[in-house]
Design an enzyme around this catalytic site. Structure first.
Site, PDB file in Angstrom:
ATOM      1  N   LYS A 174       0.765  -1.518  -0.032  1.00  0.00           N
ATOM      2  CA  LYS A 174       0.661   0.270   0.137  1.00  0.00           C
ATOM      3  C   LYS A 174       1.075   1.218  -0.214  1.00  0.00           C
ATOM      4  O   LYS A 174       1.068   1.813   0.752  1.00  0.00           O
ATOM      5  CB  LYS A 174      -1.544  -0.236   1.399  1.00  0.00           C
ATOM      6  CG  LYS A 174      -2.164   1.496   1.494  1.00  0.00           C
ATOM      7  CD  LYS A 174      -2.310   1.815   2.282  1.00  0.00           C
ATOM      8  CE  LYS A 174      -1.922   3.054   2.863  1.00  0.00           C
ATOM      9  NZ  LYS A 174      -1.378   3.858   2.403  1.00  0.00           N
ATOM     10  N   GLY A 227       7.562   5.154   7.414  1.00  0.00           N
ATOM     11  CA  GLY A 227       7.193   6.554   7.760  1.00  0.00           C
ATOM     12  C   GLY A 227       7.552   7.286   8.631  1.00  0.00           C
ATOM     13  O   GLY A 227       8.823   7.792   9.936  1.00  0.00           O
ATOM     14  N   SER A 228       6.512   7.940   9.604  1.00  0.00           N
ATOM     15  CA  SER A 228       6.313   9.300  10.323  1.00  0.00           C
ATOM     16  C   SER A 228       6.616   8.418  11.821  1.00  0.00           C
ATOM     17  O   SER A 228       5.908   7.684  11.447  1.00  0.00           O
ATOM     18  CB  SER A 228       5.525  10.481  10.768  1.00  0.00           C
ATOM     19  OG  SER A 228       4.269   9.313  11.102  1.00  0.00           O
ATOM     20  N   GLY A 232       4.267   4.821  12.796  1.00  0.00           N
ATOM     21  CA  GLY A 232       4.628   4.108  13.742  1.00  0.00           C
ATOM     22  C   GLY A 232       4.675   3.343  15.095  1.00  0.00           C
ATOM     23  O   GLY A 232       4.381   1.664  15.078  1.00  0.00           O
ATOM     24  N   GLU A 249      10.672   1.629   9.985  1.00  0.00           N
ATOM     25  CA  GLU A 249      12.229   2.761   9.938  1.00  0.00           C
ATOM     26  C   GLU A 249      10.903   4.337   9.874  1.00  0.00           C
ATOM     27  O   GLU A 249      10.172   4.698   8.912  1.00  0.00           O
ATOM     28  CB  GLU A 249      12.172   2.351   8.412  1.00  0.00           C
ATOM     29  CG  GLU A 249      13.010   0.799   7.935  1.00  0.00           C
ATOM     30  CD  GLU A 249      14.327   0.959   8.528  1.00  0.00           C
ATOM     31  OE1 GLU A 249      14.783   2.429   9.014  1.00  0.00           O
ATOM     32  OE2 GLU A 249      14.650  -0.355   8.523  1.00  0.00           O
ATOM     33  N   CYS A 283      14.295  11.008   5.445  1.00  0.00           N
ATOM     34  CA  CYS A 283      14.581  11.118   6.633  1.00  0.00           C
ATOM     35  C   CYS A 283      15.661  11.340   7.449  1.00  0.00           C
ATOM     36  O   CYS A 283      15.486  10.531   8.233  1.00  0.00           O
ATOM     37  CB  CYS A 283      13.655   9.474   6.674  1.00  0.00           C
ATOM     38  SG  CYS A 283      15.285   8.402   5.587  1.00  0.00           S
ATOM     39  N   GLU A 384      10.779  16.216  13.798  1.00  0.00           N
ATOM     40  CA  GLU A 384      11.541  16.275  13.133  1.00  0.00           C
ATOM     41  C   GLU A 384      10.371  17.764  11.719  1.00  0.00           C
ATOM     42  O   GLU A 384       9.351  17.897  11.953  1.00  0.00           O
ATOM     43  CB  GLU A 384      10.876  15.103  12.354  1.00  0.00           C
ATOM     44  CG  GLU A 384      11.114  14.385  10.795  1.00  0.00           C
ATOM     45  CD  GLU A 384      11.054  13.356  10.585  1.00  0.00           C
ATOM     46  OE1 GLU A 384       9.930  13.089  10.791  1.00  0.00           O
ATOM     47  OE2 GLU A 384      11.730  12.790   9.762  1.00  0.00           O
TER      48      GLU A 384
END
Ligand code: NAD
Ligand code: MN
Length: 496
Positions: A174, A227-228, A232, A249, A283, A384
């Protein structure tokens, strides 16, 4: 404009939902790239059924045979590189040089998988007992859910797809709704390369709907997510309930340290590329620059001059340095952090506003922005931002620089510029990040090496290289006793 469909069990199929979503060009929001199905749980269930069915056969295909498909995929990708890079630039905005690199990483990952098929090593170790051998092998788990972000529309799906399926698993991917086309074209490549039906399926849709349905699907054995950190954490929580394997990750707040003895021109090249490449949407982007006191003023002057020369525009133009943010929400986030930075008392050196000259008015551009006199505790030094914003922090010496470098909740990548061998070695030892660069920027990972971070950047897995294969497999330990007698470990000894 192309109308995309889900790809399930080797066929392009419409979603049962009847709904769609649009994919637009962030450099020119008037440009519609494609229309995609906004799938529902029923679509996902169909894909899982197909993947489950395919698994029983696929897992037993000899690895070198699986690897041939990976090699064919790489060949198709090599032929399609330019076309795919252009699509990627239109779909998410980063400059063509970088999307070529993104696609190249996909090619490299496919070729690595092709080689890995003939060198899928386990361990062979001696036994405590005579006439007995011990070894390990790696086996697949079943059906995986692969969930990817938009900033590396081909590289990140490749990092997951190739090791996942080479290992004998089957999968449903996805992709992020901002970059569905690039992932769709990659799935098409594998189809053309001869991947059997059902081994890899793509279901388009939102994270809250398809992503969530994957997490709780009883027949999905593992989730590989990039992703974020917020999402996560949620994924780890849900997967924890059913002990579903998950690799996460996540975000970063990467720092580049420049010590007083460093080659400043080199360090300048590094930070400009690290902070403003991919418009800061990596990232591993450099979002903190930690300067040792003696060079602080001088380096800032050099930095200002260089950053103000960066050319913004449509990434298809080869002369452009910096493309747009991926969407309006992302640009709003950047603008919000700039306001936060000002309120916190950091000094705006350059940038700090949207860029709307000429054609750029149609896209989500923001001027490359640098804050100086940033304190390590400020939010712009801790959170971030995922945009073209660099926070410059002063450190009085090496020890303080390392303390600042490590002083965030993230731990993905770090960079130290120095010509002092001892300090470089000490920095490598002390950096609390999964990746360390010496005299190179925080970005620039190579696909055959482990990739991932410490602290809130993940949960201990490493994508890339041989370690990606550890994510997607279980270790099986095998003992073969050819003594013809009962030999009891820890109890019987060889001379009895
Ligand atoms: P995101 O977390 O918003 O979305 C990532 C993916 O998760 C998307 O496909 C999204 O649809 C899906 N998702 C959203 N909610 C979900 C849910 N509840 N359940 C399941 N799936 C869900 O991230 P993004 O904005 O697409 O990407 C940017 C983030 O990714 C940044 O934080 C960046 O640091 C991180 N990132 C990390 C790495 C790495 O390897 N460490 C690499 C690239 C990007
Ligand atoms: Mn898009």
């Amino acid at each position: 404009m192309k109308e995309y469909k889900n790809f399930i069990n080797g066929k392009f199929v419409d979603s049962k939902s009847g709904r769609t979503f649009e994919n637009r060009n962030p450099a020119n929001w008037d440009e519609l790239i494609g229309i995609f199905p906004k799938s529902n749980a029923e679509d996902l269930n169909m894909a899982v059924e197909a993947a489950k069915k395919a698994y029983t056969k696929w897992r037993s295909v000899p690895l070198p045979k699986k690897a041939e498909i990976m090699r064919r995929a790489a060949e198709i990708m090599i032929a399609r590189k330019e076309e795919a890079a252009r699509l990627m630039t239109r779909e998410m905005g980063k400059i063509i040089k970088e999307t070529r690199g993104d696609y190249q990483e996909g090619i490299d990952t496919a070729l690595f998988a092709a080689g890995q098929g003939r060198r899928y090593f386990g361990y062979t170790v001696p036994s405590e007992l005579p006439n007995k051998i011990c070894f390990t092998r790696r086996d697949p788990l079943g059906v995986w859910g692969l969930i990817t972000p938009w900033n590396f529309p081909v590289a990140i799906p490749s990092w997951k797809i190739f090791p996942c399926i080479l290992s004998g698993n089957t999968a449903i991917i996805k992709p992020a709704t901002d970059t569905p086309a690039s992932a769709g074209e990659l799935v098409q490549v594998l189809h053309e390369a001869g991947l059997p039906e059902g081994v890899l399926n793509i279901v388009y849709g939102g994270g809250g709907e398809i992503g969530e349905a994957m997490l709780s699907h009883p027949d999905i054995v593992g989730i590989s997510f990039t992703g974020s950190s917020d999402i996560g954490r949620r994924i780890g929580e849900v997967c924890g309930k059913t002990l579903k394997r998950c690799s996460l990750e996540l975000g970063g707040k990467n720092g580049q340290v420049v010590l007083a003895d460093a080659n400043l021109e080199l360090a300048l090249d590094g930070v400009v590329w690290g902070a403003f490449g991919t418009t800061g949407q990596r990232c591993t982007a450099t979002s903190r620059l930690i300067l040792e006191e003696p060079i602080y003023d001088k380096f800032i002057e050099m930095l200002k001059a260089r950053v103000e020369k960066l050319k913004l525009g449509n990434g298809l133009d080869e002369t452009v340095d910096v493309g747009p943010l991926v969407n309006k929400a992302q640009r709003d986030t950047v603008a919000m952090y700039v306001e936060i930075g000002k309120k916190e008392g950091a000094k705006l050196l350059t940038g700090g506003e949207p860029y709307t000259e000429g054609e750029c008015a149609k896209g989500w551009f923001y001027k490359p922005t640098v804050f100086i006199d940033v304190l390590p505790t400020m939010r712009i030094a801790q959170e971030e931002i995922f945009g073209p914003v660099l926070s410059v922090i002063k450190a009085k010496d090496f020890e303080e620089a390392i303390k600042i470098l490590n002083g965030t909740t993230y731990g993905l990548s770090s960079s130290i510029y120095t010509n002092d061998l001892n300090k470089a070695q000490k920095a490598i030892e002390l950096a609390e990040t999964g990746i360390v660069y010496i005299n190179a920027p925080t970005i620039g990972a190579e696909c055959h090496l482990p990739f991932g971070g410490m602290k809130n950047t993940g949960n201990g897995h490493r994508e890339g290289g041989w370690t990606a294969y550890e994510i997607f497999t279980e270790v099986k330990t095998v003992y073969i006793d050819y003594s013809g007698t009962l030999q009891r470990a820890q109890i019987d000894t060889w001379n009895e």
